[in-house]
Motif scaffolding. Structure first.
Motif, PDB file in Angstrom:
ATOM      1  N   HIS A 119       0.596  -0.311   5.389  1.00  0.00           N
ATOM      2  CA  HIS A 119       0.406  -0.585   7.558  1.00  0.00           C
ATOM      3  C   HIS A 119      -1.159  -1.913   6.965  1.00  0.00           C
ATOM      4  O   HIS A 119      -1.946  -1.189   5.820  1.00  0.00           O
ATOM      5  CB  HIS A 119      -0.374   0.658   7.739  1.00  0.00           C
ATOM      6  CG  HIS A 119      -0.906   0.675   8.412  1.00  0.00           C
ATOM      7  ND1 HIS A 119      -0.526  -0.396   9.793  1.00  0.00           N
ATOM      8  CD2 HIS A 119      -2.500   0.189   8.882  1.00  0.00           C
ATOM      9  CE1 HIS A 119      -0.951   0.064  10.526  1.00  0.00           C
ATOM     10  NE2 HIS A 119      -2.644   0.577  10.603  1.00  0.00           N
ATOM     11  N   HIS A 120      -0.743  -2.799   7.247  1.00  0.00           N
ATOM     12  CA  HIS A 120      -2.081  -3.253   7.629  1.00  0.00           C
ATOM     13  C   HIS A 120      -3.334  -2.973   8.546  1.00  0.00           C
ATOM     14  O   HIS A 120      -2.834  -2.494   9.450  1.00  0.00           O
ATOM     15  CB  HIS A 120      -1.386  -5.019   8.375  1.00  0.00           C
ATOM     16  CG  HIS A 120      -0.395  -5.693   7.553  1.00  0.00           C
ATOM     17  ND1 HIS A 120       0.773  -5.423   7.297  1.00  0.00           N
ATOM     18  CD2 HIS A 120      -0.776  -6.857   6.975  1.00  0.00           C
ATOM     19  CE1 HIS A 120       0.770  -6.143   6.326  1.00  0.00           C
ATOM     20  NE2 HIS A 120       0.185  -7.269   5.807  1.00  0.00           N
TER      21      HIS A 120
ATOM     22  N   HIS B 287       0.456   3.784  15.223  1.00  0.00           N
ATOM     23  CA  HIS B 287       0.940   2.114  16.327  1.00  0.00           C
ATOM     24  C   HIS B 287       0.977   2.860  16.922  1.00  0.00           C
ATOM     25  O   HIS B 287       0.455   2.388  18.154  1.00  0.00           O
ATOM     26  CB  HIS B 287       2.409   1.608  15.100  1.00  0.00           C
ATOM     27  CG  HIS B 287       2.086   0.768  14.946  1.00  0.00           C
ATOM     28  ND1 HIS B 287       1.052  -0.702  14.803  1.00  0.00           N
ATOM     29  CD2 HIS B 287       1.862   0.444  13.418  1.00  0.00           C
ATOM     30  CE1 HIS B 287       1.342  -0.886  13.756  1.00  0.00           C
ATOM     31  NE2 HIS B 287       1.040  -0.381  12.318  1.00  0.00           N
TER      32      HIS B 287
ATOM     33  N   CYS C 147       5.214  -4.379   9.853  1.00  0.00           N
ATOM     34  CA  CYS C 147       3.703  -3.832   9.376  1.00  0.00           C
ATOM     35  C   CYS C 147       3.881  -4.190   7.825  1.00  0.00           C
ATOM     36  O   CYS C 147       4.230  -4.676   7.385  1.00  0.00           O
ATOM     37  CB  CYS C 147       3.338  -2.546   9.474  1.00  0.00           C
ATOM     38  SG  CYS C 147       1.568  -2.367   9.735  1.00  0.00           S
TER      39      CYS C 147
ATOM     40  N   HIS D 126       2.656   6.581   9.578  1.00  0.00           N
ATOM     41  CA  HIS D 126       2.525   5.465  10.836  1.00  0.00           C
ATOM     42  C   HIS D 126       2.802   5.083  12.125  1.00  0.00           C
ATOM     43  O   HIS D 126       1.760   3.990  12.568  1.00  0.00           O
ATOM     44  CB  HIS D 126       3.853   4.307   9.693  1.00  0.00           C
ATOM     45  CG  HIS D 126       3.973   3.086   9.704  1.00  0.00           C
ATOM     46  ND1 HIS D 126       4.408   1.894   9.428  1.00  0.00           N
ATOM     47  CD2 HIS D 126       2.635   2.508   9.980  1.00  0.00           C
ATOM     48  CE1 HIS D 126       4.135   0.506   9.498  1.00  0.00           C
ATOM     49  NE2 HIS D 126       2.954   0.615   9.864  1.00  0.00           N
TER      50      HIS D 126
HETATM   51 ZN   LIG Z   1       1.684  -0.417  10.371  1.00  0.00          ZN
END
Ligand SMILES: [Zn+2]
Ligand SMILES: [Zn+2]
Length: 429
Positions: free
Chosen positions: A325-326, A353, A271, A349
């Motif tokens: 973070h995408h 995920h 990411c 994060h």
């Molecule tokens: Zn991420």
């Protein structure tokens, strides 16, 4: 003067002056506040033990208190420490519940109290002023430290660090470090923990401290490597390289020279990592090194930092060691654009995920988070509509049976009498 009606229990025969009445009102209210604080800490301890804050994605109960109750992080941690300590100190807890000793006194004595010295400390806390109590505790702690130091000899020869990878891929480390350097390491860990939370106090943490230290250790390693990179040394050697198969979903990613990691973990690392991901074809040849589409270029990172400040997860205070973070992962076609990026700390994060939480962006551009049951997390606490009068009335009713009066919280000390500190400390040993 406030319009609050306070039921002062006047035991005196003579007429009180206004200032005397005011003084009594203050001390009596203090007694109620201490009784209420005890009650509050009991609730906090119970709440912490339920771990409900974890379901909401909070890093610790302290973060929840910070978000929901308005305590600063230091103050929240300190309250949690005291709340848990009180669980094992029934005598102190009882006096506190009666409003007879203040939170300041309780906070100080719970730093050193155990079942052997509880009664003595309580005696000092009841009779002495908060200043007496704090001074005694700090003198005792200093004396105890000196005594402990006598045992700290010949440790140099036994120093060692050993490590191995466990069957689940985790790195397991064991260290034996002489006291002085050990303290340096602990300091560094504490500092890294403080950095995570903006605050700078080293009070004990109710969250599993071991887990926080693990994060801190990783951050120290990262900071060290960043430093090496900035000074132009051969930082490439130290990069964490994740080898990902061309078909990300199918192949098991692995760390270079290390064990396999889960697909979600490799996605988290991917990411926000400028050079770490090597996409490989079937023969293991690099297919695309540092594909620009998922790398966050420095100007965009600065803009992201300016927009988000720190971790965007509700209630999080971290603003350092944050990842971009995408929101839609690059592997799922997400772009590396400000609209598709959000700053998250390591903890959150990880939650987003691997922890079953989710971060999304609504059509009108608002970023929101979902918990493990896909429920929206509230972006800010919504206050209850209660007046001060109602709250105070509730408190007086609630603690009515405690018989709090204007003298309840007062020190029973003869003003001006000097305490024999040496004797008092020796009694604690
Ligand atoms: Zn991420
Ligand atoms: Zn966070």
């Amino acid at each position: 003067m406030s319009s609050v009606i306070v039921p002062i229990q006047d035991h005196r025969q003579f007429e009180q002056s206004d200032s005397e009445k005011l003084g009594d009102e203050i001390t009596e209210l203090c007694g109620y506040i201490y009784a209420a604080t005890h009650h509050l800490l009991e609730l906090i301890r119970e709440f912490d033990e339920m771990h409900y804050w974890e379901d909401l994605g909070f890093q610790s109960c302290a973060h929840w208190l910070n978000f929901k109750c308005g305590f600063g992080m230091n103050s929240a941690r300190e309250r949690l420490r005291v709340a848990h300590a009180l669980g094992g100190l029934p005598k102190i807890s009882e006096k506190f519940s009666e409003g007879a000793i203040s939170y300041s006194k309780v906070r100080a004595i719970t730093r050193v109290a155990d079942e052997t010295n509880e009664a003595y400390l309580l005696m000092v806390a009841t009779h002495g002023t908060a200043h007496h109590v704090e001074r005694l505790v700090s003198q005792y702690r200093r004396a105890k430290k000196l005594e402990d130091a006598e045992f700290a000899r010949d440790m140099h020869a036994q120093r060692e660090v050993t490590y191995y990878y466990d069957h689940d891929g985790c790195l397991v480390m064991k260290a034996r470090i002489p006291a002085a350097q050990g303290e340096l390491i602990v300091k560094a860990l504490e500092m890294a923990i403080d950095e995570q939370d903006v605050t700078a106090e080293t009070s004990e943490d109710p969250e599993p401290i071991a887990a926080r230290r693990a994060d801190a250790l990783c951050e120290i390693a990262e900071a060290y490597m960043n430093n090496a990179e900035n000074s132009g040394s051969t930082a490439d050697r130290y990069q964490v390289v994740v080898h990902v198969g061309a078909r990300l979903a199918g192949d098991i990613p692995r760390l270079e020279n290390g064990p396999h990691v889960t697909a979600e973990t490799s996605r988290r690392i991917a990411c926000d990592c400028s050079k770490s991901v090597i996409t490989e074809d079937e023969s293991g040849e690099p297919l695309n090194i540092g594909r620009r589409s998922r790398t966050i270029p420095p100007p965009m990172r600065r803009a992201l930092k300016a927009r988000d400040g720190g971790c965007r997860f509700p209630g999080c205070t971290n603003h350092k060691f944050v990842d971009g973070h995408h929101i839609i992962h690059w592997a799922d076609g997400g772009e590396t654009s400000l609209d598709n990026l959000v700053l998250l700390c390591r903890h959150h994060h990880h939650l987003v995920h691997e922890g079953g939480f989710d971060c999304k962006r609504s059509k009108d551009g608002e970023i929101y988070f979902l918990d493990q049951k896909e429920r929206h997390l509230e972006p800010f606490p919504t206050p209850k509509d209660t007046t001060l009068e109602e709250s105070l009335a509730w408190m007086y009713r609630k603690f009515e049976e405690k018989n709090v009066s204007a003298v309840t919280p007062a020190a029973k000390w003869y003003a001006g009498e000097e305490m024999d500190w040496e004797h008092a400390v020796s009694l604690l040993f």
